[in-house]
Structure formats: structure tokens, C-alpha cells
Design a protein around this motif. Structure first.
Motif, short mmCIF file in Angstrom:
data_model
loop_
_atom_site.label_atom_id
_atom_site.label_comp_id
_atom_site.label_asym_id
_atom_site.label_seq_id
_atom_site.Cartn_x
_atom_site.Cartn_y
_atom_site.Cartn_z
N GLN A 211 0.73 -1.11 -0.15
CA GLN A 211 -0.12 -0.15 -0.20
C GLN A 211 0.74 1.35 0.01
N PHE A 214 2.17 1.66 -3.58
CA PHE A 214 1.01 2.20 -4.39
C PHE A 214 0.68 3.47 -4.08
N SER A 280 -4.18 -3.82 -6.94
CA SER A 280 -4.75 -2.58 -7.39
C SER A 280 -5.21 -2.62 -8.87
N GLU A 283 -8.31 -0.24 -10.36
CA GLU A 283 -7.66 1.38 -10.19
C GLU A 283 -6.82 1.41 -11.43
#
Length: 934
Positions: A211, A214, A280, A283
Motif C-alpha cells: 500500500q 502504491f 490494485s 484502479e
């Protein structure tokens, strides 16, 4: 292409060029000229002709300001070929299109020599070499200079130094570079896109860091976007490159929705089964889809991307790309090339000729095999060397007659996996040289370093067999460079089928599976013993491709397609309705005295899906529920005596009863076949269409396909059958639907009076003529009679996400469509209509003209009502008579008091659009609040 020598011919060419560019729609201001060709192919052919004329003029005048070599680029100079009149003629040419090239790295790397001094060195890589030859555009590079510059003085001096090279730096601090570049880009995306999967050694650590990496990736992309926005001028084309900037198109479009944005991937794009493992995944896909044009090296990569969008996002894949609620992102393949002239010219240089002479003397009497790769897992270097060992084992007579030169350029030397690979390669090379070498010769020469351009060209020129064994490669331009330097020797190319270049050079190369050591070894033997005539044929085929599909042609083709994608989008916009002007609709709603609101249910009033979209809980999604925010809103609207609400749905009666039974409104189930006021009983509006003797045969077909299509289902309604494959695998569902349609049309219903309606992911069978438009007239008649209306209906709002077959409900209220094009007519509808002329109906007492609509037989409902009167037309003060068109006869609609809205689909017969059910909720809330306050 012949050269034009006279100035008169140059003038003619320039006049033709200016005329073409003036009439061409692409310009810098999103203009559209009436003379523009109507089809995409015609426009692209005209653009191709324009580019050819441009090159002819360039040939006559000068090389222009292109970066024809690394030296000229670093020096910031261009060498003119014409003076005097030629320069004057060059100034008369139309200005070049501005192009912003955005990549992770600039084409130069900066090295600090002092507080205010920088040295610039050309960067290595296929992207840099491919784009150095682009001279058709006024190009600017935007990217990271490869160095951390924390102080403002250093940033200012570096910016000035790079400006001379038409480069604009993006300054990233060390932490962002570590998390974004080393972390997310190189540790997550790069292995995944090359089918190596996500990191496996420390999964918990990877999950914890993912995370933050990202977030850094998104932050870095936003920093790139900020620099682009700072230097963007209206009409510029922004071309984003590679997996480092997948988030950039979304950032740019949020800043300026009219910005022309293209995105190109220089690596493979994995299959959807691989890409879906990325946390992800959604997205990133949606961010890339914000671009106008998405490009890949090969059709396979483009197909994988479209498949990922359909399977993961649930969007619609089309022949042109990916469609999301009417917006189409074009997806296409654009194989990259090289500046072949640069390599061909280099062979004549003295320094290259000296290298060639030295290499020929060094390896006299031996065949030379060559491998040029980055020392990377995907390049298949160990597999290549093991295959060469296998060849030497099986062909003892070749051991002293062939040598393999392997250039392995070090990369990511601080990563343990790459260090391990280096040791492995060295071990294999040492073992083979010890096994087959002699005191004077060794079979493998391995170099852990890169060569300069001149030495590399010389090495290509003396090579007999080039060996490219990539396990997975986006394109691999080494194979192109080898072919460009082989015009005299006609060497053989052995090429991995997993390299993107295999689709371009496959006909002239020997394609191999690098994992199959035996096959590669046999191919080496075949290449070394190949007859001269076959070598020449293979080389000529590849040489023709390499010299015609150059890097400049690649760039020009991509930008041309991007420009035309914008034009295509403009033409599409001209054919679709505008968004609903809510304030205008509410204003006329308040002015009216007798309103009808016709609302669909599914995807219109239903609660929204969760963040997973169609991949959410299937059982929950199949239980259609009214949007929770609409309960109070509908109650307020139903309590208004001037407002009548009709819920019009294809669902059965039970579902509508469960969701709307508590409100005072009208329910029309199964496309209007059944009708009731919530305080009354259900009645049939079109009993003549209730013949259901066909149901059993169709039901058997639906059951068969449901059993063989996982997660599909069918609904048996009273007047129709629906098979839905929304939750099935998209491609498999389409194949099954195609087979089903073919069977239905030629089988059980071939002679029946039935309609087979194909939706986005559904197939429905119902009686001919059963549509929402066919039922609305009778429904309005029943409402008029039931409510005892004494005032004409002077406002209609119709909202729904209907199948195309049922969109006749929109046109029911305006049977005489305007003669002008739909786009112009709809544009006029946005403004209030001041003319008193009725658009749909005439007068209060006379029936509406219905010459365009055939008369239908009376339903049981209409016959029952008409028997009480004398059969004459409707009169405001008489309720005991009703004609077949009694409902439509009371409509007094103009262009400014009828609003039809399609929800979530751009191609529609409706006048206006609403993007989603959320917009429907907002509109109805505003209507209810305005009604209550008034």
C-alpha cells in the motif's frame, strides 16, 4: 520516393501540403470541417497522404530539427541541407504539432559537476533510441533526470541545462524514487507484466509494503501530471509511456477533460488471469482507460488488456477498444521500430570499419553467433547458453568453427535475484568453456558490460547468426538492429516466439521456444548450415520490414491515430443526446398542472452495486431493491395531487409489489402487459399478446444453456422468458448466446410470432409487438379514466435504462421527429422552446395526430370502458367514454415540457442522458423538494 529538385516543384508540394492540413480535421483546436471524410479509414488515409507530402518537402528543404544522432541531440544542433530560398520555403510550412512525450526517464542522464554545472549523458534503452528519430513534431520530453536534486539552485540550473535539449525535468526525492520506482514499478508491475508473478519470498512483508508503494506510485504520477499541466498549451498532444505512468492519464483528464492523451506500453501486458492477481488491478485499468488511445506492441497484448477490462471491470469490449457507458477508449497495436538509417549510415563510418576489420581478423575461419541482452531473468541468457552447449555436444565438427559472443549489460546489480542470475551465468559459461575450449580458443566470449554504438554496429555486421531467446519480451529491438546492419552479410536471426518482434520478423526469422533446449540447439545447426539463397530471402523479408516500419513511422502512426480518435469521439458526441438540464426540467415541472413521471426500475431506481461492480455478491444483486434514499422522495412525489407516477419495468408483478406496494402509484409489469394502481388489482393491457403456447419449447432451450453456462440463469415470466449471462465469463457467455440465438431462429420459434431481443448480456423472448411504447397509450388511457382527469397532461418525464427494443416509449411522445440531424435537434432542446407550436400534441379537446402510429386493437380494459359511452373521443367533463387513443389525446406537450432520459447509456432515442442511478436519485430529490416548497 523520388527527390524533387526544382524550387517550382517544392512550391507545388508545399501548396498541396498546406491545403491538406487546412482541410484536415486534426488541427490543434479540436475543429471539425464540413469537408472531412466521414469514415475513420478515409481520414487515416488522408493523414497518411499528408505525411508523405511532408516527407517529400523535408527531403527537398532540410533535415529539420530532428535528433538524427546522439551527438547532435546532446549538442542541441541540427545540420541544415539547404540555404537561401530553401530556408525561406521552410518558413512557409505550417507549424508542426506540439507533442509532449512523458516517460519515467528523460533521454539524458544528468551528472552534477558543481553547484551550477551539469554534464548530460545520453540514456540507453529502446524507448530513447526509438524516439530520437522523431522529427515530424515539435516535441518536448518530460521525465526524471535520474538524479536527486534537493536544492532549489540545482533544480534551476538543471532545468536551464535541460531546456536547451527540449527536456523538462520532474524532480523526485529519494524516498519517492525508492517506493515508486524500485518498489511498485520494478518489484510489483515489471515482474507481473512479464509473467513472473508477484514477489513470493516474503509475502507478509510484500503485503505490508504494497500500500505504501502504491501510494508513492500515485504520488509520483501526480507529480508528473503537475509538470505536464504547467507546460501544456491548448491543442498539445500528450503521449505517456510505459507501466511507470499508468495513473497519469486519469490525472491529466481530471485536470483538463479535453486534453489529447495517449498511453503506450513498452512491455507485454499479461493475460487477465495474471493481471487479476494484482491488488490494485481495477484502479490501474480505469486510470489507463482515461486515455483516448491505448497502444501496445502486438495484438496479443492489446487483446489481453481488453479482456482484463471486460473480465475484471465488467466493461464492454468492442472491435475498437473498451466502452464504458458510451465512452470508448481506443485500443490498438503499434509495433515499434528503430531508426534504421542511423545504423545503415554508421556502417560506412571509419571507426566502424576499423572495428569490423579487427573482428574479422580476430574470428577468421569461425562462424560468429551473437547475443546482446540486458542481464535480466526475462532475457533467457542461461537457456541460450545451455542450448549452445547442447549444440556443441551433438555437433563435434563445429566445436572449433563457431563462437558465441554474449554481451550481457548489467542491470539492477543491487538486487539479490539479479546477483544470483549473474553468478549462474558465469558458472555455466565457465563450465562450457572448460569443457569445449582449447589453449587458443574458447566457444563462448561473455562480457558483463555494454558496448558503444560504433562497436555494436560492427559486431552486428560480422555476425552470422543472432540468437534472441527472450522468455518474455515486449518487443526486443536488438533483432531489428541486427537486421539493419546485415545488408551485406545476410545473417540468420533465431528469435524467441515470446518476443514481440516475433510477430513482425517471424516470416524471415527462425522462431523457437527458448524453454525447449533441444529445439534451440537444432535451430542453431539449421541456421549455420542454411543455404545462401534461403539466407538472402529471409534477410530481404526482414530488412524490408525494418526499413519501412521505422521508429518515426511508429510515432507518426500513433499520433495520427490519436488525433483521429479525438475526431471520432467528436463525431460520436454529435450523435448522442446531451446531459439532462436539471434546473430547466424542474422549472417546467413547477409550472405544469398535470404531470406524468414514467420511471424504469432496474439500473434506474435500484440501489447501487458495491465497489466490486458485477463481481460482487451475485445473489444480492439478483434481489432488486429500491434505492434506500428514494423511499421518502417517492412518498413526497406520490402525495402531490398534480403528479402521477408510473413504474415501468420488465420485471414480474411480484417484484414490483414487494418494492412499491406501499406507495400511491401505478405499476406496469412485464413491459406494460400488466397494470395496476397500488390500491387496486392487476389488469391486462394487451390480452391479444398473451398466447403462450411457445413457452415450453423455449424453456427447454434456456434450461439447456443455463446448465452449460456457469453462473447464468433464466427467468420464466408470465409473458416472456429471459436468459441472463451477466455473471458468467464474458467471452464464453457471448459464444453461448450466439449459439442460442442461432438455434432459436432456426428451431422452435422459426415460425412463431415472437421477438428475440438480445441485450448487453441477455437474451429475451416475448410476443411480437410487446414493448413499452406499445403499452403506454393504453396505460395512459386507464390512468385518465381512473383519475377523472379534467386537465390535459402538460408535463412528461420519462427515465429508464431500457433495452433498445423498448426505447419506443421515448419516441411515443414525439412521433414526428424533426427533419434536421438529431444532434442539432437535441442541441436546440437544451434551450427553452419559445414557440407556442405544439411538438407532440394539439389542443385540449382534439385527439393528437397519430398518422405515424398504427391503430391497435382494443384491449379488454379499453373495451370494458368504452362500452359505457357512445364511443366518441374524450371530453374533459365526461368520464364515461374512452377511445383507443384516449391516453395520447390528452397530451399537450411542447419541446420544453417533455423530458426523456436514458440512464447510463449514450446511444439512445431519448432526448437527454443521466449518467447513473445516483443522478436519478438526485433529480427526483430535487423535484420532491421543489414541489414541497412550492
Amino acid at each position: 520516393m523520388g527527390k524533387v529538385k526544382s524550387f517550382e516543384e517544392i512550391d507545388i508540394l508545399q501548396e498541396n501540403l498546406v491545403e491538406l492540413q487546412t482541410s484536415h480535421m486534426l488541427g490543434n483546436k479540436y475543429s471539425y470541417f464540413p469537408g472531412t471524410p466521414s469514415t475513420r479509414l478515409e481520414r487515416l488515409l488522408r493523414e497518411r497522404e499528408l505525411r508523405k507530402l511532408n516527407k517529400e518537402v523535408d527531403q527537398c528543404l532540410t533535415d529539420g530539427d530532428n535528433w538524427s544522432s546522439e551527438e547532435e541531440f546532446l549538442q542541441g544542433v541540427a545540420v541544415p541541407r539547404g540555404l537561401g530560398d530553401r530556408c525561406e520555403r521552410k518558413e512557409r510550412r505550417p507549424p508542426k504539432q506540439r507533442l509532449l512525450l512523458v516517460a519515467n526517464r528523460l533521454p539524458v542522464s544528468a551528472v552534477r559537476r558543481g553547484e551550477d554545472s551539469w554534464a548530460l549523458e545520453i540514456s540507453v534503452g529502446g524507448l530513447v533510441s526509438a524516439l530520437l528519430g522523431v522529427n515530424e513534431f515539435e516535441a518536448r520530453w518530460i521525465g526524471w533526470a535520474g538524479v536527486n536534486v534537493p536544492d532549489e539552485i540545482g533544480q534551476r540550473t538543471l532545468t536551464r541545462a535541460l531546456a536547451e535539449k527540449r527536456c523538462i525535468p520532474v524532480f523526485l526525492d529519494e524516498e519517492v524514487v525508492h517506493q515508486y520506482y524500485n518498489g511498485y514499478c520494478n518489484n510489483i508491475l515489471w515482474p507481473l507484466f512479464h509473467y513472473l508473478g508477484l514477489p513470493q519470498e516474503d509475502r507478509l512483508d510484500t503485503t505490508r509494503n504494497f500500500q505504501s508503494q502504491f501510494d508513492a506510485y500515485k504520488k509520483a504520477n501526480q507529480m508528473f501530471a503537475d509538470v505536464v499541466n504547467e507546460h501544456y498549451q491548448e491543442g498539445d498532444t500528450v503521449w505517456c509511456h510505459d507501466y511507470h505512468l499508468m495513473f497519469l492519464p486519469k490525472c491529466l483528464k481530471e485536470y483538463n477533460s479535453k486534453m489529447k492523451v495517449g498511453w503506450f506500453l513498452h512491455t507485454p501486458f499479461p493475460s487477465s488471469e495474471i493481471h487479476r492477481t494484482l491488488p490494485s488491478r481495477s484502479e490501474l485499468l480505469r486510470s489507463v482507460l482515461a486515455a483516448d488511445l491505448v497502444g501496445f506492441h502486438t495484438y496479443d497484448y492489446a487483446r489481453h488488456f481488453v479482456s482484463a477490462c471486460t473480465r475484471i471491470l465488467g466493461l464492454e469490449g468492442t472491435p475498437d477498444g473498451v466502452e464504458d457507458q458510451g465512452k470508448i477508449t481506443r485500443v490498438a497495436a503499434f509495433p515499434i521500430g528503430i531508426d534504421s538509417d542511423r545504423f545503415i549510415r554508421a556502417l560506412e563510418l571509419p571507426q566502424v570499419q576499423d572495428h569490423i576489420k579487427e573482428l574479422k581478423e580476430r574470428f577468421a575461419g569461425r562462424k560468429v553467433m551473437l547475443g546482446v541482452d540486458r542481464l535480466d531473468m526475462i532475457k533467457g541468457i542461461p537457456q541460450k547458453i545451455l542450448a549452445f552447449e547442447k549444440f556443441l555436444e551433438e555437433n563435434g565438427d563445429w566445436r572449433d568453427k563457431v563462437v558465441l559472443l554474449q554481451i550481457a549489460v548489467p542491470t539492477r546489480t543491487d538486487v539479490p535475484d539479479y546477483q544470483k542470475l549473474t553468478c549462474q551465468v558465469h558458472e555455466i559459461v565457465g563450465r562450457i568453456n572448460g569443457r569445449f575450449g582449447t589453449l587458443t580458443t574458447v566457444p563462448i566470449h561473455h562480457l558483463d558490460r555494454s558496448l558503444d554504438f560504433y562497436a555494436l554496429c560492427a559486431l552486428y555486421a560480422v555476425t552470422d547468426v543472432a540468437l534472441v531467446t527472450s522468455l518474455r519480451d515486449g518487443m526486443n529491438l536488438v533483432s531489428y538492429e541486427f537486421v539493419a546492419c546485415q545488408d551485406s552479410k545476410k545473417g540468420v536471426l533465431i528469435l524467441s516466439e515470446f518476443a514481440g518482434a516475433a510477430q513482425s520478423l517471424g516470416a524471415g526469422a527462425i522462431l523457437v521456444n527458448p524453454w525447449n533446449i533441444t529445439e534451440v540447439a537444432a535451430s542453431i545447426g539449421y541456421a549455420l548450415n542454411m543455404p545462401a539463397d534461403e539466407r538472402e530471402k529471409r534477410h530481404n523479408h526482414n530488412f524490408m520490414h525494418v526499413t519501412t516500419h521505422t521508429s518515426q513511422e511508429w510515432a507518426e502512426t500513433f499520433v495520427s491515430e490519436l488525433n483521429d480518435t479525438i475526431v471520432e469521439a467528436q463525431l460520436r458526441i454529435r450523435q448522442i443526446p446531451p446531459l439532462l438540464p436539471s434546473k430547466f426540467a424542474i422549472e417546467h415541472y413547477l409550472k405544469s398542472n398535470n404531470r406524468i413521471l414514467i420511471l424504469g426500475f432496474n439500473a434506474t431506481l435500484t440501489q447501487p452495486l458495491d465497489a466490486q461492480g458485477r463481481r460482487g455478491d451475485q445473489l444480492k444483486e439478483l434481489e432488486l431493491k429500491l434505492h434506500p434514499d428514494l423511499k421518502e422522495t417517492l412518498k413526497k412525489l406520490c402525495d402531490d395531487p398534480k403528479t402521477t407516477i408510473i413504474i415501468f419495468s420488465g420485471s414480474d408483478r411480484t417484484l414490483l409489489d414487494e418494492n412499491f406496494g406501499e406507495y400511491n402509484m401505478w405499476l406496469a409489469a412485464e413491459h406494460g402487459m400488466f397494470l395496476r394502481l397500488t390500491k387496486g388489482d392487476w389488469m391486462t393491457t394487451m390480452p391479444e399478446n398473451l398466447h403462450m403456447d411457445w413457452v415450453d419449447s423455449v424453456k427447454h432451450v434456456f434450461e439447456y444453456f443455463t446448465e452449460r453456462t456457469p453462473r447464468s440463469y433464466f427467468e420464466l415470466r408470465e409473458t416472456s422468458l429471459l436468459w441472463n449471462y451477466k455473471y458468467s465469463d464474458v467471452e464464453f457467455g457471448r459464444l453461448q448466446a450466439r449459439d442460442m440465438l442461432q438455434h432459436l431462429w432456426t428451431g422452435p420459434i422459426s415460425n412463431a410470432s415472437l421477438d428475440v431481443i438480445q441485450g448487453a448480456r441477455s437474451v429475451e423472448v416475448r410476443a411480437v409487438g410487446v414493448t413499452k411504447g406499445a403499452a403506454i397509450d393504453r396505460i395512459l388511457g386507464e390512468i385518465v379514466h381512473n383519475k377523472g382527469m379534467k386537465a390535459p397532461i402538460d408535463y412528461v418525464l420519462c427515465i429508464g435504462h431500457f433495452l433498445a427494443k423498448d426505447e419506443d416509449i421515448y419516441t411515443f411522445f414525439e412521433p414526428e421527429l424533426p427533419p434536421e440531424p438529431a444532434a442539432v435537434a437535441r442541441a436546440n432542446m437544451v434551450s427553452p422552446v419559445k414557440s407556442p407550436k405544439s411538438k407532440v400534441s394539439a389542443g385540449k379537446s382534439g385527439p393528437r395526430a397519430s398518422k405515424n402510429k398504427p391503430h391497435r386493437p382494443l384491449s379488454t380494459l379499453e373495451k370494458r370502458i368504452s362500452n359505457h359511452g357512445n364511443g366518441t373521443g374524450w371530453q374533459p367533463n365526461r368520464l364515461d367514454s374512452m377511445s383507443v387513443h384516449e391516453g395520447s389525446s390528452v397530451l399537450v406537450l411542447r419541446g420544453d415540457n417533455y423530458f426523456s432520459c436514458a440512464v447510463g447509456r449514450k446511444r439512445s432515442n431519448a432526448r437527454y442522458l443521466l449518467r447513473s442511478s445516483t443522478d436519478v436519485v438526485t433529480l427526483l430529490k430535487e423535484l420532491a423538494e421543489a414541489s414541497s416548497s412550492s
